[in-house]
Enzyme design. Sequence first.
Site, mmCIF file in Angstrom:
data_model
loop_
_atom_site.group_PDB
_atom_site.id
_atom_site.type_symbol
_atom_site.label_atom_id
_atom_site.label_comp_id
_atom_site.label_asym_id
_atom_site.label_seq_id
_atom_site.Cartn_x
_atom_site.Cartn_y
_atom_site.Cartn_z
ATOM 1 N N HIS A 55 -2.442 7.145 3.032
ATOM 2 C CA HIS A 55 -3.021 5.924 2.452
ATOM 3 C C HIS A 55 -4.359 5.660 3.137
ATOM 4 O O HIS A 55 -4.481 5.754 4.357
ATOM 5 C CB HIS A 55 -2.058 4.749 2.667
ATOM 6 C CG HIS A 55 -2.700 3.430 2.440
ATOM 7 N ND1 HIS A 55 -3.453 3.154 1.313
ATOM 8 C CD2 HIS A 55 -2.725 2.304 3.201
ATOM 9 C CE1 HIS A 55 -3.904 1.921 1.397
ATOM 10 N NE2 HIS A 55 -3.488 1.387 2.525
ATOM 11 N N ASN B 77 -10.233 0.344 1.145
ATOM 12 C CA ASN B 77 -8.765 0.392 1.016
ATOM 13 C C ASN B 77 -8.395 -0.172 -0.361
ATOM 14 O O ASN B 77 -8.484 -1.371 -0.593
ATOM 15 C CB ASN B 77 -8.154 -0.443 2.137
ATOM 16 C CG ASN B 77 -6.638 -0.533 2.058
ATOM 17 O OD1 ASN B 77 -6.032 -0.184 1.059
ATOM 18 N ND2 ASN B 77 -6.032 -1.013 3.128
ATOM 19 N N CYS C 260 0.820 -1.227 0.000
ATOM 20 C CA CYS C 260 0.000 0.000 0.000
ATOM 21 C C CYS C 260 0.848 1.269 0.000
ATOM 22 O O CYS C 260 0.303 2.366 -0.120
ATOM 23 C CB CYS C 260 -0.949 0.003 1.183
ATOM 24 S SG CYS C 260 -2.054 -1.412 1.169
HETATM 25 N N1 ACO Z 1 -18.360 -7.581 11.715
HETATM 26 C C1 ACO Z 1 -18.724 -7.690 12.994
HETATM 27 N N2 ACO Z 1 -17.880 -8.080 13.967
HETATM 28 C C2 ACO Z 1 -16.632 -8.373 13.627
HETATM 29 C C3 ACO Z 1 -16.167 -8.278 12.298
HETATM 30 C C4 ACO Z 1 -17.100 -7.860 11.320
HETATM 31 N N3 ACO Z 1 -16.775 -7.730 10.010
HETATM 32 N N4 ACO Z 1 -14.874 -8.605 12.266
HETATM 33 C C5 ACO Z 1 -14.502 -8.905 13.516
HETATM 34 N N5 ACO Z 1 -15.567 -8.781 14.352
HETATM 35 C C6 ACO Z 1 -15.602 -8.992 15.789
HETATM 36 C C7 ACO Z 1 -14.466 -9.843 16.276
HETATM 37 O O1 ACO Z 1 -14.785 -11.215 16.120
HETATM 38 C C8 ACO Z 1 -14.343 -9.426 17.724
HETATM 39 O O2 ACO Z 1 -15.349 -10.100 18.457
HETATM 40 P P1 ACO Z 1 -15.003 -10.633 19.957
HETATM 41 O O3 ACO Z 1 -14.690 -9.401 20.740
HETATM 42 O O4 ACO Z 1 -16.268 -11.312 20.333
HETATM 43 O O5 ACO Z 1 -13.826 -11.547 19.786
HETATM 44 C C9 ACO Z 1 -14.729 -7.950 17.705
HETATM 45 O O6 ACO Z 1 -15.432 -7.743 16.457
HETATM 46 C C10 ACO Z 1 -13.545 -7.021 17.777
HETATM 47 O O7 ACO Z 1 -12.557 -7.447 16.855
HETATM 48 P P2 ACO Z 1 -11.174 -6.733 16.734
HETATM 49 O O8 ACO Z 1 -10.352 -7.410 15.687
HETATM 50 O O9 ACO Z 1 -10.594 -6.553 18.107
HETATM 51 O O10 ACO Z 1 -11.644 -5.291 16.166
HETATM 52 P P3 ACO Z 1 -10.805 -3.972 16.043
HETATM 53 O O11 ACO Z 1 -11.383 -2.925 16.867
HETATM 54 O O12 ACO Z 1 -9.334 -4.225 16.131
HETATM 55 O O13 ACO Z 1 -11.123 -3.582 14.523
HETATM 56 C C11 ACO Z 1 -10.065 -3.640 12.384
HETATM 57 C C12 ACO Z 1 -10.740 -4.450 13.482
HETATM 58 C C13 ACO Z 1 -11.088 -2.638 11.833
HETATM 59 C C14 ACO Z 1 -9.638 -4.610 11.282
HETATM 60 C C15 ACO Z 1 -8.852 -2.884 12.962
HETATM 61 O O14 ACO Z 1 -8.016 -3.746 13.686
HETATM 62 C C16 ACO Z 1 -8.070 -2.197 11.900
HETATM 63 O O15 ACO Z 1 -8.548 -1.281 11.255
HETATM 64 N N6 ACO Z 1 -6.810 -2.593 11.706
HETATM 65 C C17 ACO Z 1 -5.987 -2.042 10.625
HETATM 66 C C18 ACO Z 1 -6.358 -2.768 9.386
HETATM 67 C C19 ACO Z 1 -5.792 -2.108 8.201
HETATM 68 O O16 ACO Z 1 -5.919 -0.910 8.008
HETATM 69 N N7 ACO Z 1 -5.182 -2.913 7.335
HETATM 70 C C20 ACO Z 1 -4.603 -2.483 6.150
HETATM 71 C C21 ACO Z 1 -3.499 -1.467 6.392
HETATM 72 S S1 ACO Z 1 -2.073 -1.751 5.558
HETATM 73 C C22 ACO Z 1 -2.526 -1.867 4.070
HETATM 74 O O17 ACO Z 1 -3.309 -1.079 3.597
HETATM 75 C C23 ACO Z 1 -2.023 -2.972 3.301
#
Ligand code: ACO
Length: 308
Positions: free
Chosen positions: A233, A263, A109
Amino acid sequence: VPNEELTSLFDTSDEWIAERSGIRARRLATGPLVATQPPVHPVDGLGTTATMAVTAASEALGRAGVRGADVDLVIVATMTPDQVIPGTSSPVAAQLGIRGGAMDLNAACAGFTYGVITGAGFIHAGADCVLVIGADTMSRATNWEDRTNAFLFGDGAGAVVLEASPGQSSMLGWDVGVDGSLAEILYADHGSGMVMKGQEVFRRAVLAASESARVAMDRAKVEPGDIALFVPHQANLRIMRAMADRLGIDATRIASVIEWSGNTSSASIPLALAQSIADDRLHDGDLVLMAGFGSGMTWSTVVWRWGR
Ligand code: ACO
């Protein structure tokens, strides 16, 4: 594809996705959303990295008043090439009438900002015109059964034309970096979808990309208050806001398309630039801070004085 449509693939909701990421919809080039996306060959009629790249580049060349024949080099930043061999830049060059030179660049990215720095380097070495395209078909690298990250990604392309001009370079400062020991927090093997440690990516991205932006601004001898437009990004609205906060850049200066694009990897920064021009938020002479970061983990920042 609005968030609601993803509920047919896995247990999620529009509210959850929008609150965690700022995303409401994404565009997919590869046709109807199905749980398992088949590999798409460039000739099967569906959108590909090359077709999106050509569309974006044609618009950019048209706006710049430049013909393909005048381009000394085309760089296609992508981590989703249409074929293993040759590079996507070759069919793109053929369709745009470019004979000067063509290469793919994979820095995940961070690819587009790496491409801009590389292009500026070629111009410094004597090239007159470099076309930099960011294009990614993330839908082909996504595991559509994995609710923890499938909602984040979309397909797109954007492009800029860099031209030699007398006087000071428009690139006032830059920085690149990598921490290869973090490759395991976001990866995809050949033929399978992405695997991501979301919270780790979040934390590392904010720290590394903010520090890189600080270094690039120092080299450019500019302050956060001088930045007219911050174009990070488009990974996640919360990451973008956290970076602006750490850097002391007002949130109103953030360029964001993530709400409708998701993204789009290498395409995300040029898409946000184009949207800012369409919204009359970017003008000649403005200082633009572009901050790429991605899998690898790679990062790459550019401070650019915008001009036509
Ligand atoms: N819908 C509903 N619930 C969900 C989903 C979904 N799609 N996905 C996960 N959950 C649940 C999980 O199972 C978890 O449940 P639990 O608490 O019962 O175990 C709960 O939601 C929280 O999950 P987390 O993974 O802790 O959620 P978090 O607040 O970390 O958000 C996210 C997840 C949005 C992916 C976040 O970690 C994030 O944005 N990370 C960066 C990702 C990113 O930007 N990647 C690309 C960047 S680099 C590049 O571009 C290549």
